[in-house]
Design a protein around this motif. Structure first.
Motif, PDB file in Angstrom:
ATOM      1  N   MET A 170      -6.308  -1.299  -3.114  1.00  0.00           N
ATOM      2  CA  MET A 170      -6.210  -0.055  -3.867  1.00  0.00           C
ATOM      3  C   MET A 170      -6.858  -0.168  -5.243  1.00  0.00           C
ATOM      4  O   MET A 170      -7.482   0.767  -5.735  1.00  0.00           O
ATOM      5  CB  MET A 170      -4.745   0.374  -4.003  1.00  0.00           C
ATOM      6  CG  MET A 170      -4.150   0.949  -2.734  1.00  0.00           C
ATOM      7  SD  MET A 170      -2.443   1.509  -2.957  1.00  0.00           S
ATOM      8  CE  MET A 170      -2.132   2.262  -1.354  1.00  0.00           C
ATOM      9  N   VAL A 178      -2.681   5.521  -5.819  1.00  0.00           N
ATOM     10  CA  VAL A 178      -1.624   5.885  -4.867  1.00  0.00           C
ATOM     11  C   VAL A 178      -0.246   5.474  -5.369  1.00  0.00           C
ATOM     12  O   VAL A 178       0.697   6.275  -5.389  1.00  0.00           O
ATOM     13  CB  VAL A 178      -1.895   5.274  -3.481  1.00  0.00           C
ATOM     14  CG1 VAL A 178      -0.671   5.414  -2.576  1.00  0.00           C
ATOM     15  CG2 VAL A 178      -3.086   5.942  -2.827  1.00  0.00           C
ATOM     16  N   ARG A 238      -2.521  -4.690  -0.038  1.00  0.00           N
ATOM     17  CA  ARG A 238      -2.681  -3.267  -0.320  1.00  0.00           C
ATOM     18  C   ARG A 238      -2.964  -3.039  -1.809  1.00  0.00           C
ATOM     19  O   ARG A 238      -3.817  -2.224  -2.172  1.00  0.00           O
ATOM     20  CB  ARG A 238      -1.427  -2.497   0.098  1.00  0.00           C
ATOM     21  CG  ARG A 238      -1.538  -0.992  -0.155  1.00  0.00           C
ATOM     22  CD  ARG A 238      -0.267  -0.265   0.215  1.00  0.00           C
ATOM     23  NE  ARG A 238      -0.102  -0.168   1.662  1.00  0.00           N
ATOM     24  CZ  ARG A 238       0.778  -0.849   2.354  1.00  0.00           C
ATOM     25  NH1 ARG A 238       1.591  -1.708   1.740  1.00  0.00           N
ATOM     26  NH2 ARG A 238       0.868  -0.708   3.665  1.00  0.00           N
ATOM     27  N   GLU A 255      -5.114   2.037   4.170  1.00  0.00           N
ATOM     28  CA  GLU A 255      -4.046   1.845   5.146  1.00  0.00           C
ATOM     29  C   GLU A 255      -4.599   1.305   6.466  1.00  0.00           C
ATOM     30  O   GLU A 255      -3.942   0.519   7.155  1.00  0.00           O
ATOM     31  CB  GLU A 255      -3.300   3.156   5.390  1.00  0.00           C
ATOM     32  CG  GLU A 255      -2.446   3.602   4.218  1.00  0.00           C
ATOM     33  CD  GLU A 255      -1.445   2.548   3.791  1.00  0.00           C
ATOM     34  OE1 GLU A 255      -0.761   1.975   4.661  1.00  0.00           O
ATOM     35  OE2 GLU A 255      -1.340   2.300   2.579  1.00  0.00           O
ATOM     36  N   ILE A 260       1.284   7.721   4.519  1.00  0.00           N
ATOM     37  CA  ILE A 260       0.102   7.508   3.689  1.00  0.00           C
ATOM     38  C   ILE A 260      -1.014   7.052   4.622  1.00  0.00           C
ATOM     39  O   ILE A 260      -0.864   6.065   5.338  1.00  0.00           O
ATOM     40  CB  ILE A 260       0.344   6.448   2.592  1.00  0.00           C
ATOM     41  CG1 ILE A 260       1.477   6.891   1.664  1.00  0.00           C
ATOM     42  CG2 ILE A 260      -0.931   6.212   1.785  1.00  0.00           C
ATOM     43  CD1 ILE A 260       1.830   5.862   0.600  1.00  0.00           C
ATOM     44  N   ASN A 261      -2.120   7.792   4.619  1.00  0.00           N
ATOM     45  CA  ASN A 261      -3.237   7.489   5.518  1.00  0.00           C
ATOM     46  C   ASN A 261      -4.537   7.397   4.730  1.00  0.00           C
ATOM     47  O   ASN A 261      -4.680   8.016   3.680  1.00  0.00           O
ATOM     48  CB  ASN A 261      -3.400   8.574   6.592  1.00  0.00           C
ATOM     49  CG  ASN A 261      -2.434   8.371   7.744  1.00  0.00           C
ATOM     50  OD1 ASN A 261      -2.181   7.242   8.147  1.00  0.00           O
ATOM     51  ND2 ASN A 261      -1.886   9.452   8.259  1.00  0.00           N
ATOM     52  N   GLY A 262      -5.473   6.614   5.277  1.00  0.00           N
ATOM     53  CA  GLY A 262      -6.777   6.495   4.641  1.00  0.00           C
ATOM     54  C   GLY A 262      -7.396   5.143   4.905  1.00  0.00           C
ATOM     55  O   GLY A 262      -6.834   4.312   5.633  1.00  0.00           O
ATOM     56  N   ALA A 276      -7.538   6.186  -4.101  1.00  0.00           N
ATOM     57  CA  ALA A 276      -6.849   5.025  -3.521  1.00  0.00           C
ATOM     58  C   ALA A 276      -6.257   4.131  -4.600  1.00  0.00           C
ATOM     59  O   ALA A 276      -5.166   3.572  -4.428  1.00  0.00           O
ATOM     60  CB  ALA A 276      -7.813   4.229  -2.645  1.00  0.00           C
ATOM     61  N   GLN A 303     -10.533   7.554  -0.980  1.00  0.00           N
ATOM     62  CA  GLN A 303      -9.373   8.424  -1.137  1.00  0.00           C
ATOM     63  C   GLN A 303      -8.372   8.213  -0.009  1.00  0.00           C
ATOM     64  O   GLN A 303      -8.748   7.904   1.121  1.00  0.00           O
ATOM     65  CB  GLN A 303      -9.811   9.894  -1.181  1.00  0.00           C
ATOM     66  CG  GLN A 303     -10.674  10.236  -2.390  1.00  0.00           C
ATOM     67  CD  GLN A 303     -11.146  11.669  -2.366  1.00  0.00           C
ATOM     68  OE1 GLN A 303     -11.355  12.260  -1.304  1.00  0.00           O
ATOM     69  NE2 GLN A 303     -11.321  12.258  -3.537  1.00  0.00           N
ATOM     70  N   GLU A 304      -7.098   8.384  -0.338  1.00  0.00           N
ATOM     71  CA  GLU A 304      -6.010   8.297   0.620  1.00  0.00           C
ATOM     72  C   GLU A 304      -5.318   9.664   0.712  1.00  0.00           C
ATOM     73  O   GLU A 304      -5.366  10.467  -0.232  1.00  0.00           O
ATOM     74  CB  GLU A 304      -4.986   7.260   0.178  1.00  0.00           C
ATOM     75  CG  GLU A 304      -5.529   5.849   0.065  1.00  0.00           C
ATOM     76  CD  GLU A 304      -5.739   5.195   1.410  1.00  0.00           C
ATOM     77  OE1 GLU A 304      -4.757   4.928   2.102  1.00  0.00           O
ATOM     78  OE2 GLU A 304      -6.910   4.959   1.761  1.00  0.00           O
ATOM     79  N   THR A 305      -4.671   9.903   1.844  1.00  0.00           N
ATOM     80  CA  THR A 305      -3.910  11.144   2.028  1.00  0.00           C
ATOM     81  C   THR A 305      -2.430  10.821   2.092  1.00  0.00           C
ATOM     82  O   THR A 305      -1.996  10.041   2.938  1.00  0.00           O
ATOM     83  CB  THR A 305      -4.341  11.873   3.314  1.00  0.00           C
ATOM     84  OG1 THR A 305      -5.730  12.187   3.233  1.00  0.00           O
ATOM     85  CG2 THR A 305      -3.541  13.166   3.481  1.00  0.00           C
TER      86      THR A 305
END
Length: 267
Positions: free
Chosen positions: A70, A192, A66, A214, A209-211, A189, A76-78
């Motif tokens: 990243m 994060v 990860r 992930e 955490i989603n995207g 990302a 982008q991540e949510t």
């Protein structure tokens, strides 16, 4: 897990394999007992090394992957947060908005815990809840004491809850015990981890955490074998190292013979 610690753990495992190899070299190639001893020694030492040195590294492999994804991703991540309305929600949202790497902040759902909601009030509350505040788009009773309330983007959750609380008590006598605002952050990302570290401690809780990153990590987890299988593999690797140590002379002679024949063919 720190990179230095990972390197140390792997080096220690290789030292154990070197021990097995050395022990096999010192074992005379006579008798069945010596052969079984090397196999048993290699397997036991391999399993121990796998359990104590490789397994901890293996557990942290998704986190290490990860970090790599990243640091190299420009997507982008949510990040989904929960913020209690007992705290200053607006201040917490503003603090989060000012963290470097946060692209946008949006609150759109509130989980409301209430006193008992009877079946007679369920449909009535769901159909009339939008009249409590113009920023409420819909509401749904999901259990006898819980409602999910959807808000328009940019709404003030604290103000909505105040008006909703007064409205519910007035029309039904149902009181709100507490409520939690769901807030979604869109984050670079590569930022994060930094954003999560800078979130207001004690005021917000990271729930998801989603995207793309992930998804990659989840795919990696699905393809990785189980930890017990890795430990067993280390045991068989120890057996292999022991056998190589026992028959190193034979292996070396074989390689030399192949090399000599290849040279003769070349000449």
């Amino acid at each position: 897990m720190e990179t230095l610690f990972v390197i140390i753990m792997i080096i220690l495992f290789f030292l154990l394999m070197a021990f097995v190899f050395s022990a096999a070299l010192l074992t005379p190639l006579i008798g069945k007992k010596n052969f079984l001893f090397v196999i048993a020694l290699g397997f036991v030492v391999g399993v121990i090394g796998g359990a104590f040195f490789i397994a901890p590294v293996y557990d942290d492999l998704p986190d290490m992957a990860r970090a790599v994804y990243m640091s190299t991703s420009n997507q982008q991540e949510t990040i989904t947060l929960n913020i209690s309305t007992d705290s200053d929600v607006n201040k917490a949202i503003e603090d989060v908005r000012n963290i470097p790497g946060v692209q946008s902040v949006e609150s759109g759902e509130i989980t409301v815990k209430t006193t008992g909601i009877g079946n007679a009030w369920k449909s009535s509350l769901e159909s009339r809840i939008t009249t409590a505040n113009t920023n409420i788009t819909s509401g749904k009773v999901i259990s006898g004491d819980t409602m999910m309330v959807q808000l328009k983007p940019g709404s003030d959750p604290t103000q909505v809850i105040k008006q909703l609380k007064s409205w519910m008590v007035l029309i039904s006598g149902i009181d709100i015990k507490y409520s939690i605002v769901q807030v979604k952050l869109v984050v670079d990302a590569s930022k994060v981890d930094e954003v999560v570290k800078q979130l207001p401690q004690g005021e917000v809780v990271v729930t998801e955490i989603n995207g793309p990153v992930e998804k990659e990590i989840q795919s990696l987890k699905n393809t990785l074998p189980g930890k017990n299988n890795i430990i067993l593999f280390c045991g068989f690797l120890g057996v292999l190292v022991g056998l190589v140590g026992m028959f190193i002379d034979t292996i070396t002679r074989g390689i030399r013979g192949i090399r000599d024949r290849l040279r003769q063919k070349g000449d």
